[in-house]
Design an enzyme around this catalytic site. Structure first.
Site, PDB file in Angstrom:
ATOM      1  N   SER A  87       0.861  -1.184   0.000  1.00 18.87           N
ATOM      2  CA  SER A  87       0.000   0.000   0.000  1.00 18.87           C
ATOM      3  C   SER A  87       0.894   1.229   0.000  1.00 18.87           C
ATOM      4  CB  SER A  87      -0.869  -0.012   1.254  1.00 18.87           C
ATOM      5  OG  SER A  87      -1.421   1.252   1.479  1.00 18.87           O
TER       6      SER A  87
ATOM      7  N   TYR B  12      -1.703  -1.206  10.644  1.00 19.27           N
ATOM      8  CA  TYR B  12      -1.738  -1.396   9.191  1.00 19.27           C
ATOM      9  C   TYR B  12      -0.486  -0.811   8.555  1.00 19.27           C
ATOM     10  CZ  TYR B  12      -3.740  -1.351   4.469  1.00 19.27           C
ATOM     11  OH  TYR B  12      -3.974  -1.556   3.129  1.00 19.27           O
TER      12      TYR B  12
END
Lengths: 312, 303
Positions: free
Chosen positions: A187, A200
């Site tokens: 990401s 995350y």
């Protein structure tokens, strides 16, 4: 005496010369890369006839990847996920395209033993895997102090450690055949942090490091025919981050899937989507740390993450 | 984003840039840590021990955490011999229950913790296919997850007092992946990301009294990376532990957010996002870091 003189001379000449050489190599490599990218002259490989394993394939980017690989003529597509109902509907969609066979397996990639067992089963049923797409991921919003410990551990297990287990189990056969590709979906949060999703961010940063090391390792061992790609997509319109309010430069999962396949075909090691995010990364590395904080405040990203956390 | 916001952004960026530049040229004033309670993980050996001695010298009470009881006691003895205040606890930071339990114990026995040095780290030093699964999990548990547990244990106290400093000793491997470092690099990248996130989250609470420092040192000759031999070792020799600790201490005491040791490694951070990976590889090859891990032996100790 002569020996001593040569040594001194060598030491004197060698280092500046080598640094100069390094400078030219870096310049040459950079120019080469830019030219190749601009002229689209990369050596391309085909994905037709490959056996593709996609984790987290029941929805979002994973589903689009499965369909996209089918369109590009992959021979067999193996879907992994936790929701069998959704997997079977994706399987139907893949088979409707009509070029590839499709299998699905229920597997929680957060569980190491289960990963090894399922890989074993896949290799018995389908054969060796030539393209591995590590896509499964979870997110729990919440500031660090609010996030539960088991959620943090789950995020690390599913988002990061699962890539170790799957890669470890398919890499030997890839190396033996001298053909293969490992793709990791990280990401843009693996390149710069956002508050409110610390677990995350940590897991995705780890992935970027993992694929960088893996690429270096395979390169040093001389396995140039086994590719490694790390894809860093920005905000994608899937269920995962649907609670995030501001969404500049949002991508559709379809776009991510298309770009991923393009990256596999051209053997790119690092893909940042959308491209403009690369600029953010450069600025983050070049400017003082407080710069990034200001951007977060001014663009409202700080507040968005608050909303995101609150909705979860 | 309107024009006003854009103008504001440019103004703030300029301010940030000017103040960062000013800090380069103006010597910043060092803060005092006298009377602070400082928890150091992995204090039994290497730079953890040196940190303990430095903090104790400056008048802080040091709380030493390590799995190795004997080594930890030895550090406590050294600190006390130098007339510092030290208290040693046996704590496995990879075990969150252990961390929480001992954190409570520290709070009642020593007092509110205001400085946290996340220093404990382990390395396997094998290529991906040779890495044992337990080794990978252990690397993550110690190098990454332990930061979560310790911060969760001590940050609330720091927020309540609006006074604190969290220091993460990551590694330059947290910025660059390398051969034989799949698990170590990944875990250190994670620690870097975590630290960055933490920095934003603390800032967002509006408390001005809590600082963070992330340290990214090159290999330090403490034995952890024994056998790491880059071909061009003379260009980037392993750091002397005391030198590394002095540089990091300087950064901590002046509240710097990021400390690279040696400082010029920061230059490569500028290069990384603009150079294609092939070019970066040429740089790595030049320093001979690609084959440096081949001779790695690490710290040989009986587990």
């Amino acid at each position: 005496m002569a020996h001593f003189l040569t040594r001194v001379l060598k030491a004197l000449c060698e280092s500046p010369l080598r640094i100069l050489l390094l400078f030219f190599v870096v310049l040459f490599r950079s120019c080469q890369y830019v030219c190749v990218r601009v002229l689209r002259a990369e050596r391309r490989k085909s994905v037709s006839g490959e056996t593709v394993l996609i984790t987290g394939a029941s929805r979002g980017i994973g589903r689009c990847l499965a369909l996209e690989f089918a369109k590009h003529g992959a021979d067999t597509i193996v879907l992994w996920g936790r929701d069998e109902e959704k997997l079977s509907s994706v399987k139907k969609e893949v088979e409707d395209i009509g070029t590839s066979r499709c299998h699905y397996y229920r597997c929680d990639v957060g569980d190491r033993e289960q990963v090894y067992r399922t890989i074993q089963k896949v290799q018995e049923d389908v054969g060796t895997i030539t393209i591995l797409v590590n896509n499964a991921g979870v997110v729990h919003g919440g500031t660090l102090l609010e996030t539960k410990d088991d959620k943090i551990e789950e995020t690390l297990r599913v988002n990061t450690l699962s890539h170790f287990w799957t890669t470890k189990s398919v890499l030997p056969s890839m190396l033996a055949r001298g053909r293969g590709h490992v793709v990791g979906i990280a990401s843009t949060l693996g390149l710069f942090a956002l508050p409110g999703v610390s677990d995350y961010v940590t897991s995705k940063f780890s992935l970027v490091g993992f694929y960088e090391s893996l690429a270096a390792e395979l390169r040093e061992q001389g396995h140039r025919d086994v590719g490694v790609t790390c894809v860093c997509p920005g905000h994608t319109t899937t269920d995962m981050f649907k609670d995030l309010t501001t969404q500049p430069f949002s991508l559709t999962p379809q776009q991510v899937a298309e770009q991923t396949i393009e990256a596999v075909k051209t053997n790119q090691r690092r893909v940042i989507l959308p491209r403009v995010m690369h600029l953010t990364w450069i600025l983050k590395s070049w400017l003082p740390g407080s710069w990034m904080r200001n951007v977060l405040y001014v663009t409202g990203a700080m507040k968005d993450m608050d909303n995101f956390c609150a909705k979860r | 984003m309107g024009f006003v916001q854009l103008g504001l952004l440019i103004w703030r960026v300029t301010c940030a840039f000017v103040s960062a530049l000013a800090q380069v040229f103006l010597p910043a004033r060092k803060k005092s840590v006298e009377g602070d309670v400082c928890v150091i993980t992995g204090a039994g050996m290497g730079i953890g021990r040196l940190f303990a001695l430095e903090f104790a010298k400056l008048g802080a009470t040091v709380v030493l955490w390590d799995v190795d009881k004997a080594a930890n006691e030895e550090t406590a003895r050294l600190v006390q011999a130098a007339e510092g205040k030290a208290k040693a606890y046996v704590c496995d930071v990879s075990n969150k229950n252990d961390v929480y339990r001992i954190a409570e114990q520290v709070k009642t026995e020593v007092g509110d913790v205001s400085i946290l040095v996340n220093n404990a780290g382990v390395v396997c030093g094998k290529t991906l296919l040779e890495l044992p699964d337990e080794g990978i999990q252990r690397t993550f548990a110690v190098n990454t997850l332990a930061h979560f547990w310790t911060v969760k244990a001590f940050l609330p106290g720091m927020l309540a007092n609006n006074h604190g400093h969290i220091i993460s000793i990551a590694s330059i491997a947290g910025h660059y992946g390398g051969v034989g470092l799949c698990d170590y690099s990944a875990s250190k990248f994670g620690a870097v990301g975590f630290e960055e996130c933490l920095r934003y989250e603390i800032r967002r609470t509006g408390k001005q009294g809590i600082y963070t420092t992330a340290a990214y040192p090159w290999i330090i000759s403490t034995g952890m990376f024994e056998g790491f031999t880059p071909k061009e070792g003379w260009l980037l020799p392993p750091l002397e532990p005391q030198h590394a600790v002095n540089s990091i201490m300087q950064g901590i005491l002046t509240n710097r957010e990021v400390v690279f040791v040696p400082g010029y490694l920061n230059f490569f951070t500028f290069l990384k996002p603009v150079l294609p990976m092939d070019a970066m590889w040429a740089v790595v090859k030049f320093f001979g870091i690609d084959t440096a891990m081949d001779t790695f032996t690490g710290r040989r100790k009986e587990e």
